[in-house]
Design a protein around this motif. Structure first.
Motif, PDB file in Angstrom:
ATOM      1  N   SER A  64       0.850  -1.183   0.000  1.00  0.00           N
ATOM      2  CA  SER A  64       0.000   0.000   0.000  1.00  0.00           C
ATOM      3  C   SER A  64       0.886   1.233   0.000  1.00  0.00           C
ATOM      4  O   SER A  64       2.107   1.137  -0.021  1.00  0.00           O
ATOM      5  N   SER A  65       0.254   2.393   0.081  1.00  0.00           N
ATOM      6  CA  SER A  65       1.019   3.639   0.159  1.00  0.00           C
ATOM      7  C   SER A  65       1.870   3.708   1.421  1.00  0.00           C
ATOM      8  O   SER A  65       2.861   4.412   1.467  1.00  0.00           O
ATOM      9  N   GLY A  66       1.487   2.941   2.451  1.00  0.00           N
ATOM     10  CA  GLY A  66       2.236   2.928   3.703  1.00  0.00           C
ATOM     11  C   GLY A  66       3.233   1.789   3.788  1.00  0.00           C
ATOM     12  O   GLY A  66       3.814   1.558   4.835  1.00  0.00           O
ATOM     13  N   GLY A  67       3.430   1.048   2.709  1.00  0.00           N
ATOM     14  CA  GLY A  67       4.351  -0.080   2.700  1.00  0.00           C
ATOM     15  C   GLY A  67       3.607  -1.397   2.672  1.00  0.00           C
ATOM     16  O   GLY A  67       2.394  -1.446   2.466  1.00  0.00           O
ATOM     17  N   SER A  68       4.325  -2.476   2.899  1.00  0.00           N
ATOM     18  CA  SER A  68       3.725  -3.820   2.887  1.00  0.00           C
ATOM     19  C   SER A  68       2.962  -4.074   4.179  1.00  0.00           C
ATOM     20  O   SER A  68       3.341  -3.587   5.243  1.00  0.00           O
ATOM     21  N   PHE A  69       1.910  -4.871   4.069  1.00  0.00           N
ATOM     22  CA  PHE A  69       1.111  -5.240   5.240  1.00  0.00           C
ATOM     23  C   PHE A  69       0.607  -6.669   5.047  1.00  0.00           C
ATOM     24  O   PHE A  69       0.591  -7.191   3.933  1.00  0.00           O
ATOM     25  N   LEU A  70       0.194  -7.307   6.140  1.00  0.00           N
ATOM     26  CA  LEU A  70      -0.271  -8.684   6.093  1.00  0.00           C
ATOM     27  C   LEU A  70      -1.698  -8.783   5.568  1.00  0.00           C
ATOM     28  O   LEU A  70      -2.548  -7.944   5.883  1.00  0.00           O
ATOM     29  N   THR A  71      -1.952  -9.837   4.790  1.00  0.00           N
ATOM     30  CA  THR A  71      -3.291 -10.186   4.320  1.00  0.00           C
ATOM     31  C   THR A  71      -3.420 -11.703   4.353  1.00  0.00           C
ATOM     32  O   THR A  71      -2.431 -12.414   4.573  1.00  0.00           O
ATOM     33  N   ASN A  72      -4.629 -12.187   4.083  1.00  0.00           N
ATOM     34  CA  ASN A  72      -4.769 -13.619   3.855  1.00  0.00           C
ATOM     35  C   ASN A  72      -4.493 -13.879   2.381  1.00  0.00           C
ATOM     36  O   ASN A  72      -4.229 -12.939   1.616  1.00  0.00           O
ATOM     37  N   ALA A 114       5.703 -12.272   4.305  1.00  0.00           N
ATOM     38  CA  ALA A 114       5.446 -12.759   5.672  1.00  0.00           C
ATOM     39  C   ALA A 114       6.502 -13.797   6.045  1.00  0.00           C
ATOM     40  O   ALA A 114       6.970 -14.546   5.192  1.00  0.00           O
ATOM     41  N   GLN A 115       6.879 -13.831   7.315  1.00  0.00           N
ATOM     42  CA  GLN A 115       7.922 -14.738   7.795  1.00  0.00           C
ATOM     43  C   GLN A 115       7.317 -15.916   8.549  1.00  0.00           C
ATOM     44  O   GLN A 115       6.571 -15.717   9.511  1.00  0.00           O
ATOM     45  N   SER A 116       7.639 -17.129   8.125  1.00  0.00           N
ATOM     46  CA  SER A 116       7.139 -18.339   8.798  1.00  0.00           C
ATOM     47  C   SER A 116       7.506 -18.360  10.271  1.00  0.00           C
ATOM     48  O   SER A 116       6.722 -18.795  11.113  1.00  0.00           O
ATOM     49  N   SER A 117       8.694 -17.879  10.604  1.00  0.00           N
ATOM     50  CA  SER A 117       9.162 -17.911  11.991  1.00  0.00           C
ATOM     51  C   SER A 117       8.336 -17.011  12.906  1.00  0.00           C
ATOM     52  O   SER A 117       8.335 -17.188  14.122  1.00  0.00           O
ATOM     53  N   ASP A 118       7.606 -16.058  12.337  1.00  0.00           N
ATOM     54  CA  ASP A 118       6.771 -15.159  13.139  1.00  0.00           C
ATOM     55  C   ASP A 118       5.349 -15.679  13.331  1.00  0.00           C
ATOM     56  O   ASP A 118       4.572 -15.110  14.094  1.00  0.00           O
ATOM     57  N   LEU A 119       4.976 -16.742  12.619  1.00  0.00           N
ATOM     58  CA  LEU A 119       3.625 -17.283  12.720  1.00  0.00           C
ATOM     59  C   LEU A 119       3.484 -18.221  13.907  1.00  0.00           C
ATOM     60  O   LEU A 119       4.408 -18.963  14.241  1.00  0.00           O
ATOM     61  N   THR A 132      -1.376 -16.026  15.155  1.00  0.00           N
ATOM     62  CA  THR A 132      -0.613 -14.896  15.685  1.00  0.00           C
ATOM     63  C   THR A 132       0.551 -14.608  14.749  1.00  0.00           C
ATOM     64  O   THR A 132       1.000 -15.487  14.007  1.00  0.00           O
ATOM     65  N   TYR A 133       1.027 -13.372  14.816  1.00  0.00           N
ATOM     66  CA  TYR A 133       2.206 -12.985  14.044  1.00  0.00           C
ATOM     67  C   TYR A 133       3.073 -12.137  14.954  1.00  0.00           C
ATOM     68  O   TYR A 133       2.613 -11.127  15.494  1.00  0.00           O
ATOM     69  N   ASP A 134       4.295 -12.566  15.158  1.00  0.00           N
ATOM     70  CA  ASP A 134       5.219 -11.895  16.079  1.00  0.00           C
ATOM     71  C   ASP A 134       4.567 -11.735  17.453  1.00  0.00           C
ATOM     72  O   ASP A 134       4.737 -10.732  18.122  1.00  0.00           O
ATOM     73  N   ALA A 160      -9.357   0.329  22.305  1.00  0.00           N
ATOM     74  CA  ALA A 160      -8.004   0.542  21.776  1.00  0.00           C
ATOM     75  C   ALA A 160      -8.063   0.696  20.263  1.00  0.00           C
ATOM     76  O   ALA A 160      -9.110   0.536  19.651  1.00  0.00           O
ATOM     77  N   VAL A 161      -6.908   0.979  19.676  1.00  0.00           N
ATOM     78  CA  VAL A 161      -6.815   1.222  18.235  1.00  0.00           C
ATOM     79  C   VAL A 161      -6.427  -0.068  17.514  1.00  0.00           C
ATOM     80  O   VAL A 161      -5.721  -0.918  18.065  1.00  0.00           O
ATOM     81  N   TRP A 162      -6.912  -0.186  16.270  1.00  0.00           N
ATOM     82  CA  TRP A 162      -6.656  -1.323  15.390  1.00  0.00           C
ATOM     83  C   TRP A 162      -5.767  -0.854  14.241  1.00  0.00           C
ATOM     84  O   TRP A 162      -6.026   0.183  13.651  1.00  0.00           O
ATOM     85  N   TYR A 163      -4.727  -1.624  13.938  1.00  0.00           N
ATOM     86  CA  TYR A 163      -3.808  -1.260  12.870  1.00  0.00           C
ATOM     87  C   TYR A 163      -3.525  -2.447  11.956  1.00  0.00           C
ATOM     88  O   TYR A 163      -3.541  -3.602  12.391  1.00  0.00           O
ATOM     89  N   LEU A 164      -3.190  -2.123  10.712  1.00  0.00           N
ATOM     90  CA  LEU A 164      -2.636  -3.121   9.803  1.00  0.00           C
ATOM     91  C   LEU A 164      -1.294  -3.580  10.370  1.00  0.00           C
ATOM     92  O   LEU A 164      -0.664  -2.862  11.153  1.00  0.00           O
ATOM     93  N   VAL A 165      -0.838  -4.754   9.950  1.00  0.00           N
ATOM     94  CA  VAL A 165       0.389  -5.336  10.487  1.00  0.00           C
ATOM     95  C   VAL A 165       1.459  -5.375   9.399  1.00  0.00           C
ATOM     96  O   VAL A 165       1.235  -5.907   8.314  1.00  0.00           O
ATOM     97  N   ALA A 166       2.619  -4.821   9.698  1.00  0.00           N
ATOM     98  CA  ALA A 166       3.758  -4.855   8.778  1.00  0.00           C
ATOM     99  C   ALA A 166       4.399  -6.244   8.826  1.00  0.00           C
ATOM    100  O   ALA A 166       4.277  -6.955   9.829  1.00  0.00           O
ATOM    101  N   PRO A 167       5.107  -6.664   7.772  1.00  0.00           N
ATOM    102  CA  PRO A 167       5.807  -7.955   7.793  1.00  0.00           C
ATOM    103  C   PRO A 167       6.811  -8.085   8.930  1.00  0.00           C
ATOM    104  O   PRO A 167       7.161  -9.190   9.330  1.00  0.00           O
ATOM    105  N   SER A 168       7.249  -6.966   9.488  1.00  0.00           N
ATOM    106  CA  SER A 168       8.162  -6.998  10.636  1.00  0.00           C
ATOM    107  C   SER A 168       7.437  -7.371  11.926  1.00  0.00           C
ATOM    108  O   SER A 168       8.068  -7.668  12.930  1.00  0.00           O
ATOM    109  N   GLY A 169       6.087  -7.326  11.894  1.00  0.00           N
ATOM    110  CA  GLY A 169       5.299  -7.604  13.091  1.00  0.00           C
ATOM    111  C   GLY A 169       4.839  -6.345  13.797  1.00  0.00           C
ATOM    112  O   GLY A 169       4.036  -6.407  14.717  1.00  0.00           O
ATOM    113  N   SER A 170       5.336  -5.192  13.375  1.00  0.00           N
ATOM    114  CA  SER A 170       4.927  -3.942  14.018  1.00  0.00           C
ATOM    115  C   SER A 170       3.638  -3.415  13.389  1.00  0.00           C
ATOM    116  O   SER A 170       3.257  -3.808  12.287  1.00  0.00           O
ATOM    117  N   SER A 171       2.974  -2.532  14.111  1.00  0.00           N
ATOM    118  CA  SER A 171       1.740  -1.940  13.604  1.00  0.00           C
ATOM    119  C   SER A 171       2.081  -0.822  12.629  1.00  0.00           C
ATOM    120  O   SER A 171       3.078  -0.125  12.779  1.00  0.00           O
TER     121      SER A 171
END
Length: 195
Positions: A64-72, A114-119, A132-134, A160-171
């Motif tokens: 996206s415009s904000g970088g990569s994010f997780l999807t199904n 997406a990183q397998s080790s974070d799943l 879960t991721y990270d 609380a706030v809901w955010y998309l998830v970056a491949p690094s695991g951060s919001s």
């Protein structure tokens, strides 16, 4: 066997031998076809042809415009909830109806960035396995109309706030644009269906 002797044999015994042969033949045929169909379904469950099962277990990325994010695997946006603690969901009841958990059917797999080790998975209070991721439990947003939408980005709902998830695991805390449609800015406290 003579007709008079056969007449004295009870009906269940008369049917037992042919029935046993028929059952054995059916079992032999069915186990052969079950094997091949089982391997066929294993192969299709690993692909995107099975929408529900594959969608809930394959985690991939979109840009996206904000970088990569997780999807199904179907491209549906995945979110994290800032009220969750690592490895524990704080979203149930009405919250889980608005923000359905990403449910694992088998071992979740990674694709794209997406990183397998974070799943991983956690067990929810209702016994279902949530991906879960990270360490963050993952969710969809019911307000998203399908793949390529991110109407849940930056919403403040259920405490609380809901955010998309970056491949690094951060919001991803910035507003993003996916497939040409703008999302609600991350600083917004509106939306979320009045939660």
């Amino acid at each position: 066997m003579s007709a008079s002797l056969l007449a004295r044999v009870p009906v269940p015994v008369k049917l037992a031998a042919p029935l046993a042969v028929a059952l054995l033949a059916a079992a032999a045929c069915s186990s052969g076809s079950s094997s091949s169909s089982s391997s066929g379904s294993t192969s299709s469950s690993g692909s995107t042809s099975n929408g529900t099962a594959t969608s809930s277990t394959v985690i991939t990325t979109k840009t996206s415009s904000g970088g990569s994010f997780l999807t199904n695997s179907a491209g549906r946006s995945i979110y994290l909830f800032m009220a969750d603690s690592s490895g524990k969901s704080a979203c149930s009841g009405a919250c889980a109806a608005a923000w359905p958990p990403v449910v694992a059917t088998g071992q979740p797999t990674a694709s794209g960035g997406a990183q397998s080790s974070d799943l991983g998975t956690i067990t929810r209070s209702d016994g279902t396995k949530q991906v879960t991721y990270d360490g963050h439990p993952l969710y969809y947003f019911e307000g998203d109309t399908g793949p390529g939408t991110d109407k849940g980005q930056g919403l403040n709902g259920f405490g609380a706030v809901w955010y998309l998830v970056a491949p690094s695991g951060s919001s991803i805390t910035t507003a993003v644009t996916i497939s040409g449609s703008g999302s609600t800015p991350a600083s917004s406290s509106g939306g979320g269906g009045g939660y």
